[in-house]
Design a protein around this motif. Structure first.
Motif, PDB file in Angstrom:
ATOM      1  N   HIS A 132      48.094 -54.344  39.792  1.00 13.99           N
ATOM      2  CA  HIS A 132      48.343 -55.169  41.335  1.00 13.99           C
ATOM      3  C   HIS A 132      47.407 -54.231  42.303  1.00 13.99           C
ATOM      4  N   ASP A 133      47.335 -54.429  43.544  1.00 12.26           N
ATOM      5  CA  ASP A 133      46.437 -53.810  44.391  1.00 12.26           C
ATOM      6  C   ASP A 133      46.892 -52.484  44.538  1.00 12.26           C
ATOM      7  N   ALA A 134      45.486 -51.562  44.310  1.00 12.96           N
ATOM      8  CA  ALA A 134      45.755 -50.131  44.464  1.00 12.96           C
ATOM      9  C   ALA A 134      44.634 -49.367  44.970  1.00 12.96           C
ATOM     10  N   CYS A 135      44.899 -48.317  45.310  1.00 11.32           N
ATOM     11  CA  CYS A 135      44.017 -47.417  45.863  1.00 11.32           C
ATOM     12  C   CYS A 135      43.923 -45.971  45.349  1.00 11.32           C
ATOM     13  N   THR A 136      42.709 -45.239  45.533  1.00 10.67           N
ATOM     14  CA  THR A 136      42.707 -43.879  45.192  1.00 10.67           C
ATOM     15  C   THR A 136      42.609 -42.801  46.384  1.00 10.67           C
ATOM     16  N   ILE A 137      43.163 -41.987  46.533  1.00 10.59           N
ATOM     17  CA  ILE A 137      43.380 -40.705  47.558  1.00 10.59           C
ATOM     18  C   ILE A 137      43.071 -39.634  46.981  1.00 10.59           C
ATOM     19  N   SER A 138      42.067 -38.783  47.243  1.00 13.24           N
ATOM     20  CA  SER A 138      42.141 -37.424  46.781  1.00 13.24           C
ATOM     21  C   SER A 138      42.799 -36.485  48.158  1.00 13.24           C
ATOM     22  N   LEU A 139      43.569 -35.681  47.519  1.00 13.28           N
ATOM     23  CA  LEU A 139      44.291 -34.756  48.630  1.00 13.28           C
ATOM     24  C   LEU A 139      43.746 -33.454  48.881  1.00 13.28           C
ATOM     25  N   SER A 140      42.325 -33.383  48.318  1.00 14.85           N
ATOM     26  CA  SER A 140      41.448 -32.219  48.557  1.00 14.85           C
ATOM     27  C   SER A 140      41.186 -32.237  50.013  1.00 14.85           C
TER      28      SER A 140
END
Length: 670
Positions: A132-140
């Motif tokens: 289902h709907d997803a996102c990517t997030i970089s924690l850097s």
């Protein structure tokens, strides 16, 4: 002949997951440029290509070198793991091209070759968590402010996205994943499934399925991707599964579906859709209006509608959400008054849980954050390498950043003068209201914009009392302390310099004051720096004029990696010039030259003695040719001693292997 840039994503690293086009592109290239680990992963595809390897944080130099080689007519492969367009090299290469005025029609050809990104490779090993709907997030937060990252985490958590966390933790960045978990727990159950995959499809692959509450008990590092499930994600037989929503319309355990194929896309079969919601809301509104008109007094009719219909709609909507069968919840909302219920639900979401800090952030921090974002929009690219105080575009036009901001404000204020309001004017008015300053009149828009766009850059440079002078006066130290203040920093270096870091909106006034006090200022980073002895307190200062000439011609010059030129005023060479990248020793009114020294490490060694008795009138041009050759032909991040060993000869001076015993490379921390 125009060259070509091949920006390649080679996937997780295993050969079977590299696309055919990526293999072909690597093999047809003349030059391959990449991070050390990535070059090792695709070594089996290399033949006779020139390879340029660099370490972490050297992405900009890789991109610049790739563009330079392509403009020289070569076919250059720039490699990234995963997909080159997802936290990879594609965007950076395009940014470098933009800085050089590149155009598709006339510039070098660019081809971006997609690869399997970490979210996809990780998901395939965990089951099907990204259905289902997803996102990517970089924690850097090395390139992105942490405040912005955590706001994105919060938004994704509140919106029930499946979230893939890239760069979750490193040796230095350990708090970010902890703060992220805290934020997620405000919106998600502690039992939310979490998948942790390290080195997907590589030799040391590790897979863990855990919960949001227990995720920090597992090993998470730079080679790890973390996938946080949404509110419907389940764990079945050790696999994470996120339902797509078929159960709303289909009976998954039945051979014969209640809805026939031609019925499945009808509006009545999808009461949760936008069209169905809008139709139900419009019908409810019409019914409400009809009920209110006969009352006679329009206000009384609307009040009756609000009291009898609006509250009921909101209550029905709020009761509908927790119901297990989603269809029943939506039907209740429809029956109770669709549009009003949806609006009430949206208002309730904005208010949120008292503990989530949303209202406090909006009231106390929102305006400050927005103003900071506006200021960041004109922050110069490239950090301290760019002219402090001017944005790149403004600098190119010879206009200070503050003037550029005023120009934007004046341009945006034009619609307001004609009876409308420009986007910037509306933004300024909103910021003024939430910050308690009131709405700025249109005439004050330019001044307000200039204030909002005022830059405060981090100024970083090295300072010393002089090339040969090693003594700092008390007055100079007091001035440095005053300039640096409580929030800046002074760091002693082994190169007879102090490294200064401070925030300032007016760097010119800072540097002028320090120079007026007799201090020598120098840039830091990958530039030429001179390191000289004290010439026995100037008792042996005959060679100082030559030192000053070299500094005037080469000091601060951009090179592939920081280059130290050591200069000693007598044959004792007591300040160790012979161990620097280039060593110059004044002896018997002539100069001895040493090239390729290495000052640190267990295999440290002096430079190769390449010449004795160089005449003074030949010294300056000899050093200048050596340095300019290195600047021209050295690879990004390639130290001078490695460059000398690679090219074998510099300006007629031949390389010789330094005497050294075989030594095993040490791991960092050994």
């Amino acid at each position: 002949m125009k060259g070509k840039l091949l920006i390649i994503g080679f996937g997780p690293g295993s050969f079977e997951h590299i696309t055919q086009r990526a293999r072909e592109a690597i093999q047809e290239s003349d030059v391959v440029i990449g991070y050390n680990t990535y070059v090792d992963l695709i070594r089996g595809l290399l033949s006779d290509q020139q390879v340029v390897r660099t370490g972490m944080t050297e992405e900009v130099s890789r991109a610049q070198e790739a563009v330079r080689q392509a403009e020289a007519g070569l076919k250059v492969a720039v490699i990234s793991s995963g997909d080159a367009g997802v936290y990879g090299m594609a965007g950076l290469v395009y940014e470098v091209l933009m800085e050089r005025g590149w155009r598709k029609e006339t510039g070098v050809e660019v081809e971006v070759i997609p690869g399997i990104s970490a979210i996809n490779s990780t998901a395939s090993l965990l089951g099907a968590p990204v259905m289902h709907d997803a996102c990517t997030i970089s924690l850097s937060d090395h390139l992105t402010p942490w405040e912005l990252i955590i706001r994105r985490v919060e938004a994704a958590a509140a919106a029930d996205f499946v979230i893939a966390l890239y760069n979750p933790r490193s040796g230095r960045r350990t708090r970010q994943i902890v703060e992220t978990q805290k934020m997620l727990l405000k919106y998600r159950s502690p039992d939310t499934p979490v998948g942790i995959v390290k080195s997907a499809y590589r030799d040391r692959q590790e897979i863990e399925v855990t919960t949001l509450e227990a995720m920090l008990e597992h090993d998470i590092g730079m080679l790890t991707t973390v996938i946080i499930g949404n509110s419907t994600t389940v764990v079945y037989d050790g696999l994470m599964i996120t339902p797509r929503g078929y159960q709303r319309k289909y009976t998954l355990g039945a051979d014969v579906q209640p809805l026939r194929p031609h019925e499945r896309l009808r509006q009545e079969a999808e009461p949760w859709s936008l069209e169905a919601t809008a139709a139900g809301g419009a019908a409810a509104q019409q019914a409400s209006e009809r009920a209110s008109w006969p009352v006679g007094d329009e206000d009384d009719g609307w009040e009756a509608d609000e009291a009898a219909g609006g509250a009921a709609a909101q209550q029905a909507s709020e009761r509908a959400w927790p119901v297990g069968d989603e269809d029943d919840g939506w039907e209740a909302e429809e029956a109770a008054g669709g549009a009003a219920a949806q609006q009430a639900s949206e208002r309730a979401w904005l208010v949120g849980d008292e503990d989530d800090g949303w209202e406090a952030e909006e009231a106390a921090g929102g305006a400050a954050h927005d103003a900071a974002v506006l200021r960041a929009a004109v922050r110069p690219a490239g950090g301290s390498a760019a002219p402090v105080g001017d944005s790149p575009a403004a600098a190119a036009a010879g206009v200070p950043a503050s003037s550029a901001a005023v120009a934007v404000a004046e341009r945006e204020a034009a619609p307001a003068a004609a009876g409308g309001a420009g986007p910037l004017a509306l933004a300024l008015e909103a910021l003024g209201r939430v910050s308690g300053l009131g709405a700025a009149p249109a005439a004050a828009g330019a001044a307000a914009a200039a204030k909002l766009f005022r830059q405060e850059a981090i100024l970083e440079f090295a300072v010393s009392p002089g090339l040969a002078e090693k003594r700092i006066t008390s007055a100079q130290m007091m001035l440095l302390a005053e300039v640096v203040g409580e929030k800046g920093s002074m760091e002693y270096t082994p190169h007879h310099q102090l490294l200064i870091r401070l925030k300032t909106a007016d760097p010119d006034s800072v540097t002028k004051r320090l120079r007026a006090a007799g201090l020598l200022l120098a840039p830091v980073g990958d530039v030429v720096q001179l390191k000289a002895c004290d010439f026995c307190n100037m008792d042996k200062g005959d060679s100082v004029p030559y030192l000053e000439q070299i500094h005037g011609k080469l000091g601060g010059m951009k090179v592939p990696k920081e280059l130290k030129i050591g200069f000693n005023g007598c044959g004792m060479a007591c300040y160790g010039a012979v161990k620097e990248d280039i060593g110059i020793v004044y002896r018997r009114e002539k100069f001895d030259l040493f090239l390729g020294g290495k000052t640190v490490g267990r295999n440290a060694h002096p430079g190769v003695p390449v010449a004795e008795g160089i005449e003074p009138d030949r010294l300056i041009e000899t050093i200048e040719r050596i340095v300019r050759g290195y600047a021209d032909k050295g690879h990004p991040n390639e130290r001078f001693h490695k460059y000398f060993a690679r090219v074998k000869e510099v300006e007629g001076f031949k390389y010789r292997e330094p005497a050294a015993f075989e030594i095993e490379n040490a791991l960092c921390g050994d």
